[in-house]
Design a protein around this motif. Sequence first.
Motif, PDB file in Angstrom:
ATOM      1  N   TYR A 126       0.168   9.254  -3.378  1.00 19.33           N
ATOM      2  CA  TYR A 126      -0.123   7.866  -3.775  1.00 19.33           C
ATOM      3  C   TYR A 126      -0.311   7.765  -5.285  1.00 19.33           C
ATOM      4  O   TYR A 126       0.124   6.794  -5.915  1.00 19.33           O
ATOM      5  CB  TYR A 126      -1.379   7.374  -3.043  1.00 19.33           C
ATOM      6  CG  TYR A 126      -1.787   5.983  -3.455  1.00 19.33           C
ATOM      7  CD1 TYR A 126      -1.074   4.872  -2.995  1.00 19.33           C
ATOM      8  CD2 TYR A 126      -2.867   5.780  -4.317  1.00 19.33           C
ATOM      9  CE1 TYR A 126      -1.448   3.582  -3.376  1.00 19.33           C
ATOM     10  CE2 TYR A 126      -3.242   4.505  -4.689  1.00 19.33           C
ATOM     11  CZ  TYR A 126      -2.533   3.399  -4.223  1.00 19.33           C
ATOM     12  OH  TYR A 126      -2.894   2.137  -4.617  1.00 19.33           O
ATOM     13  N   SER A 129       2.811   7.414  -6.881  1.00 16.49           N
ATOM     14  CA  SER A 129       3.527   6.211  -6.404  1.00 16.49           C
ATOM     15  C   SER A 129       4.634   6.561  -5.432  1.00 16.49           C
ATOM     16  O   SER A 129       5.641   5.849  -5.311  1.00 16.49           O
ATOM     17  CB  SER A 129       4.097   5.418  -7.594  1.00 16.49           C
ATOM     18  OG  SER A 129       3.067   5.004  -8.461  1.00 16.49           O
ATOM     19  N   SER A 132       2.872   4.191  -0.083  1.00 12.99           N
ATOM     20  CA  SER A 132       2.170   2.912  -0.267  1.00 12.99           C
ATOM     21  C   SER A 132       0.673   3.078   0.005  1.00 12.99           C
ATOM     22  O   SER A 132       0.227   4.052   0.612  1.00 12.99           O
ATOM     23  CB  SER A 132       2.771   1.867   0.671  1.00 12.99           C
ATOM     24  OG  SER A 132       2.528   2.237   2.020  1.00 12.99           O
ATOM     25  N   GLN A 134      -0.932   1.303   2.050  1.00 13.09           N
ATOM     26  CA  GLN A 134      -1.119   1.168   3.506  1.00 13.09           C
ATOM     27  C   GLN A 134      -1.068   2.532   4.193  1.00 13.09           C
ATOM     28  O   GLN A 134      -1.886   2.821   5.063  1.00 13.09           O
ATOM     29  CB  GLN A 134      -0.048   0.236   4.071  1.00 13.09           C
ATOM     30  CG  GLN A 134      -0.206  -0.007   5.576  1.00 13.09           C
ATOM     31  CD  GLN A 134       0.841  -0.963   6.115  1.00 13.09           C
ATOM     32  OE1 GLN A 134       1.731  -1.415   5.374  1.00 13.09           O
ATOM     33  NE2 GLN A 134       0.749  -1.264   7.401  1.00 13.09           N
TER      34      GLN A 134
END
Length: 358
Positions: A126, A129, A132, A134
């Motif tokens: 994360y 990147s 996501s 979520q």
Amino acid sequence: MKYKVLWIFLLLSIFLVTGCGKDEQAVDNCVYVKTQKVIYGNHDSEDSYAGTVKGRYESNLSFQVSGKILSRNVNVGDSVSAGDVLMSIDARDIQQNLNVFEAQVQSAKSQLDLAQTTLARYEKLYAASAVSAQELDQYKNSYKNALAAYNQAIAQREQGQNALDYTQLIADNSGVISAISGEVGQVVSAGQTVATIVQDGDREIEISVPENKIQSISTGQSALVTFWALNNVEVMGAVREIAPIADPVARTYKVRISLSQLPADIQLGMTANIVFSVNDGLNYAVLPLSALYQIENKTQVWVVNSENKVELKDIKVNAFGKNDVEVTGLNEGDVVVTAGVHKLFAGQDVKLLDGDAL
């Protein structure tokens, strides 16, 4: 012959005339009576009860888990110390449950480690990147679930360990075993009493008081205590506790008497005698039971008046004793006949025995 009959008739006539001329002797109906003067006041009385020496603190012991008793290490009357093992029950099933809980802990720990490693990997992705927010939240939630499952498994293992410890009945305090109701081979349920221990320390006397006497006893009331087995050693005691409910069978109330000083040789179960001094504060006269004269529903006594004649007087009976009675309705100083009351009649002249006086 004619003269002889005449002389006999003459002599009989003289005899009859002489007999009729005698003075009749007066009949004395005056009798001696035993009496007592009426004195009003507050009267002290004593109530005595038989009691038994008890421990102030008695504990009913039981297992906290169900099972079959495998061993009993004490008998009635044994002295025990805090921490002694009194009994034990079969622990095999409980040990197996503990093994299951231990395996569940290991499984939950493995799941937790996996969730923690996965979460750490996705946090790096994360940050780059690559995934996501979520997806990261899903793995955070998986980690929390694994941690909760692990804590739950640990708690179950601790419960299992506690249950294993409960298979041994351990004395919480030092004292004497006063009763045993569990035997080897018996299957008992959790909470079922299997032994009773009287803790070391204070000793008390337990007595049973009938319903008609319980109102005369109050908490803190002093009492004289004697022990039959200790050559009537006397100590003072005080009422510590009065049962609020009567025994359903005996209809008596249990009363506990604490002792101000514990005799050196006192033993549990000894017989004691408790004596209460009672002053009800009422103003009444005390007469012997023999003074009462009962006619139908009236209770009366014979009173000697100033002319040494007896007359009946109504009274009210407050309470009966062993050989006496508490009464009201008389005047202070009245002289009451206390014996032979059923042989008197109203207005009869009487004389008082030596020592009695109007």
